[in-house]
Design a protein around this motif. Structure first.
Motif, mmCIF file in Angstrom:
data_model
loop_
_atom_site.group_PDB
_atom_site.id
_atom_site.type_symbol
_atom_site.label_atom_id
_atom_site.label_comp_id
_atom_site.label_asym_id
_atom_site.label_seq_id
_atom_site.Cartn_x
_atom_site.Cartn_y
_atom_site.Cartn_z
ATOM 1 N N LEU A 181 0.882 -1.161 0.194
ATOM 2 C CA LEU A 181 0.150 0.056 0.110
ATOM 3 C C LEU A 181 0.982 1.203 0.086
ATOM 4 C CD1 LEU A 181 -2.751 1.566 0.211
ATOM 5 C CD2 LEU A 181 -2.396 1.247 2.830
ATOM 6 N N LEU A 182 0.659 2.200 -0.925
ATOM 7 C CA LEU A 182 1.453 3.482 -0.834
ATOM 8 C C LEU A 182 0.463 4.480 -0.724
ATOM 9 C CD1 LEU A 182 3.990 4.909 -1.895
ATOM 10 C CD2 LEU A 182 2.992 4.905 -4.164
ATOM 11 N N ILE A 183 0.652 5.418 0.147
ATOM 12 C CA ILE A 183 0.194 6.725 0.551
ATOM 13 C C ILE A 183 0.660 7.736 -0.180
ATOM 14 C CG2 ILE A 183 -0.996 7.949 2.414
ATOM 15 C CD1 ILE A 183 -1.172 5.708 4.142
ATOM 16 N N ALA A 184 0.190 8.587 -0.950
ATOM 17 C CA ALA A 184 0.700 9.721 -1.778
ATOM 18 C C ALA A 184 0.103 11.020 -1.145
ATOM 19 C CB ALA A 184 0.893 9.467 -3.044
ATOM 20 N N ASP A 185 0.611 11.607 -0.447
ATOM 21 C CA ASP A 185 -0.155 12.971 0.209
ATOM 22 C C ASP A 185 0.197 14.396 -0.662
ATOM 23 O OD1 ASP A 185 -1.318 14.887 1.611
ATOM 24 O OD2 ASP A 185 -0.219 14.575 3.430
ATOM 25 N N GLU A 186 -0.544 14.396 -1.645
ATOM 26 C CA GLU A 186 -0.202 15.657 -2.596
ATOM 27 C C GLU A 186 1.304 15.659 -3.212
ATOM 28 O OE1 GLU A 186 -2.162 18.116 -3.030
ATOM 29 O OE2 GLU A 186 -3.847 18.576 -1.355
ATOM 30 N N PRO A 187 1.585 14.633 -3.736
ATOM 31 C CA PRO A 187 3.083 14.258 -4.063
ATOM 32 C C PRO A 187 3.422 15.303 -5.159
ATOM 33 C CG PRO A 187 1.525 12.629 -4.954
ATOM 34 C CD PRO A 187 0.630 13.353 -4.137
ATOM 35 N N THR A 188 2.201 16.106 -5.930
ATOM 36 C CA THR A 188 2.728 16.898 -7.121
ATOM 37 C C THR A 188 2.371 18.301 -7.014
ATOM 38 O OG1 THR A 188 0.723 16.255 -8.002
ATOM 39 C CG2 THR A 188 2.467 14.819 -8.366
ATOM 40 N N THR A 189 1.740 18.690 -5.657
ATOM 41 C CA THR A 189 1.275 19.967 -5.498
ATOM 42 C C THR A 189 2.209 21.009 -5.815
ATOM 43 O OG1 THR A 189 -0.249 19.168 -4.014
ATOM 44 C CG2 THR A 189 0.423 21.707 -3.858
ATOM 45 N N ALA A 190 3.663 21.023 -5.500
ATOM 46 C CA ALA A 190 4.500 22.180 -5.725
ATOM 47 C C ALA A 190 5.196 21.939 -6.844
ATOM 48 C CB ALA A 190 5.604 22.101 -4.571
ATOM 49 N N LEU A 191 4.778 20.946 -7.728
ATOM 50 C CA LEU A 191 5.512 20.720 -9.010
ATOM 51 C C LEU A 191 4.985 21.556 -10.257
ATOM 52 C CD1 LEU A 191 6.407 17.069 -8.517
ATOM 53 C CD2 LEU A 191 7.733 18.859 -8.075
ATOM 54 N N ASP A 192 5.889 21.520 -11.204
ATOM 55 C CA ASP A 192 5.379 22.318 -12.737
ATOM 56 C C ASP A 192 4.635 21.107 -13.140
ATOM 57 O OD1 ASP A 192 6.378 24.727 -12.360
ATOM 58 O OD2 ASP A 192 8.294 23.946 -13.155
#
Length: 582
Positions: A181-192
């Protein structure tokens, strides 16, 4: 079939009396093997706290699980109750069974340890690897997330890598031991947008290879459409709606879900561009801002006292006109030169050559001009916490030789009312306002000197989606009322689509395409513009098959004395032009 993770009636509270201060109230969901659940909501909705509760990391932040059940089916078929698990049990589960990618990699990685040391830690703890075996495993982990020259990058510290690279390192750490199980918490918010597309492609590819399940936390509905099987919408600590992806996106039942889908900006490939006639009124007027041949270069030296051996060509021959009452959006990836262009216009960065004129006043790019004001990205860092709002709004007036007299205070009160804040705000301090209110204060401060041009550098990217929508509406209203010209810098194409009349696309320090917003977004001509727009997630593209693109943005470092060849342009009707590619 027993789900991989079953959560029911989860309650989480904080403080000395957590039951009285619950921020997650009665949340429940199931995740099957290989399934992706997207948890959607704004800041404060409880989605991150829910994620942190699953692997009990919330315990380290002052939180407590006050009720409910969280059952995890382990690899050996046994079921463990995470809400009641002991710390030794959780140590064996975190990383090995449940991996987590955090939102901000710069604060999640130790700044004084090398990348290799931090990746090796997972292999040492969960697999018992040491020495060269752990190093080899860490190198393979970096290869797996498509980081080039992995062996050398293991010796880097976090400050030596870009934001996109750091997020890949976080993914490598989270997936080191092949969690189920992978939990990704806003992993792309700060990225272009292009880097975001690469991270999404990487996650999708790794998910296909390993068959893991995923909880993806975001506020971006477009990303949800591309990756999720099921969606859960959270508001005020509760799950207000959940179901299959198509059911939620096509037939939302709860008013809050309908608001997220209808009122919040979503990219529509040029179909949602402005049609308010502002540009027609400004067509025959003097440009509010004219930039001619702007060049910004930063010299490179081997030592402090040595001669420059080369230069970073941050901005290389940028030209544009910004008309009164018009919004020109500058878009591009990080490092493309868009923010440097804005700072050069304001005189915050010294230009190598070039000039600009504001209205009828011409200035060299070194001096800047008072009719141009700026609203910065982070409203929390833009306001002095020790000053009252009255002092903050008076600052630009005093700095330009004015006085904080009755006329100035009357203008303050009028602007506060115009941006939707009460008059008693003048006696208050910045910490007494929310993020959206602070950005409204920053806008009011920028308008204190009656500027003709306002530069907005990622001015809404740090705001929640519905707050963002309200600030955008405020900006549009102020532009209509005061005939303001906006130089709008952003990597969020959905926001650009809503606010821009024209768009300039910057790549490697040069404008490669410029023109009417609808024309550029619906019929991009330059290959980079096409790549940029293709990377934007939309709710129309469901369960998208992301492809990993390992191509890198070209280096901006040039040898001393290098001058680029003159640009050749092709016109596509109206003011839509694109640079001819070699």
């Amino acid at each position: 079939m027993t789900p991989l993770l079953s959560v029911s009636d989860l309650r989480v509270g904080f403080g000395r009396n957590p039951k009285a201060n619950e921020v997650v109230r009665g949340v429940g969901f199931d995740i099957a093997d290989g399934e992706t659940l997207a948890i959607v909501g704004e800041s404060g909705s409880g989605k991150s706290v829910t994620a942190l509760s699953i692997n009990r990391l919330v315990d380290f932040g002052g939180g407590r699980i006050t009720g409910g059940s969280m059952k995890l089916k382990r690899a050996d078929g046994t079921v463990v109750e995470l809400a009641a698990a002991t710390e030794p049990q959780l140590t064996g589960i975190r990383g090995a069974e449940i991996g987590m990618i955090f939102q901000e990699p710069m604060t999640s990685l130790n700044p004084v340890l090398t990348i290799g040391t931090q990746i090796e830690e997972s292999f040492r703890l969960h697999r018992g690897l040491t020495g060269r075996q752990a190093t080899a495993a860490a190198r393979d982990a970096l290869d797996r997330v498509r980081i080039p020259d992995a062996a050398r990058r293991l010796k880097y510290t976090p400050n030596q890598l870009s934001g996109g690279m750091l997020q890949r390192v976080m993914i490598a750490i989270a997936l080191a031991c092949n969690p189920r199980l992978l939990i990704a918490d806003e992993p792309t918010t700060a990225l272009d947008v292009t880097v975001q597309a690469q991270i999404m492609a990487l996650l999708a590819e790794l998910k296909r290879e390993s068959g893991m399940s995923m909880i993806f936390i975001t506020h971006d509905i477009g990303l949800v459409a591309g990756i999720a099987d099921k969606v859960m919408v959270m508001q005020n600590g509760q799950a207000v709606e959940q179901g299959e992806l198509n059911q939620i996106l096509d037939s939302p039942q709860h008013p809050y879900t309908q608001h997220l889908l209808q009122d919040v900006p979503h990219f529509a490939s040029g179909r949602a561009t402005r049609v308010d006639g502002q540009r027609d009124k400004a067509a025959n007027t003097q440009p509010a801002l004219k930039v001619d041949g702007l060049v910004v270069r930063f010299p490179l030296k081997s030592t402090f006292f040595s001669r420059a051996t080369g230069a970073v060509h941050a901005v290389d021959g940028v030209d544009f006109d910004l008309m009164q009452g018009e919004t020109l959006a500058i878009v591009g990836e990080s490092g493309s030169g868009k923010s440097t262009t804005a700072k050069a216009v304001l005189g915050l960065v010294r230009s190598t050559r070039g000039s600009f004129s504001v209205g009828t006043r011409t200035a060299t790019a070194e001096r800047g001009a008072k009719p141009v004001q700026m609203v910065f990205q982070n409203p929390y860092a833009s306001l002095n916490p020790r000053l009252t709002i009255e002092s903050i709004l008076a600052e630009p007036v005093i700095a330009t030789g004015g006085r904080a007299d009755a006329q100035t205070r009357a203008r303050m009160a009028g602007l506060l009312e115009r941006v939707g804040l009460p008059k008693d705000s003048l006696e208050r301090y910045p910490h007494e306002f929310s993020g959206g209110q602070r950005q409204r204060l920053c806008i009011a401060r920028a308008l204190m000197l009656n500027p003709s041009v306002v530069v907005l550098d990622e001015a809404v990217s740090a705001l929640d989606v519905s707050v963002q929508a309200k600030v955008l509406e405020l900006l549009l209203d102020l532009q209509r009322e005061y005939a303001l010209a906006y130089l709008f810098i952003s990597h969020d194409m959905a926001v650009v689509e809503r606010i821009a009349h024209r768009i300039a696309v910057i790549y490697a320090g040069q404008i490669v395409e410029i023109g009417d917003a609808r024309s550029v977004l619906s019929k991009p001509r330059h290959s980079y513009t096409k790549k940029l727009i293709a990377a934007v997630p939309t709710i129309d593209r469901r369960r998208e098959h992301f492809e990993v693109d390992t191509r890198q943005v070209p280096s901006l470092v040039r040898p001393q004395g290098f001058e680029p060849a003159p640009a050749k342009w092709e016109r596509f009707g109206g003011d839509h032009m694109a640079r001819v590619e070699a």
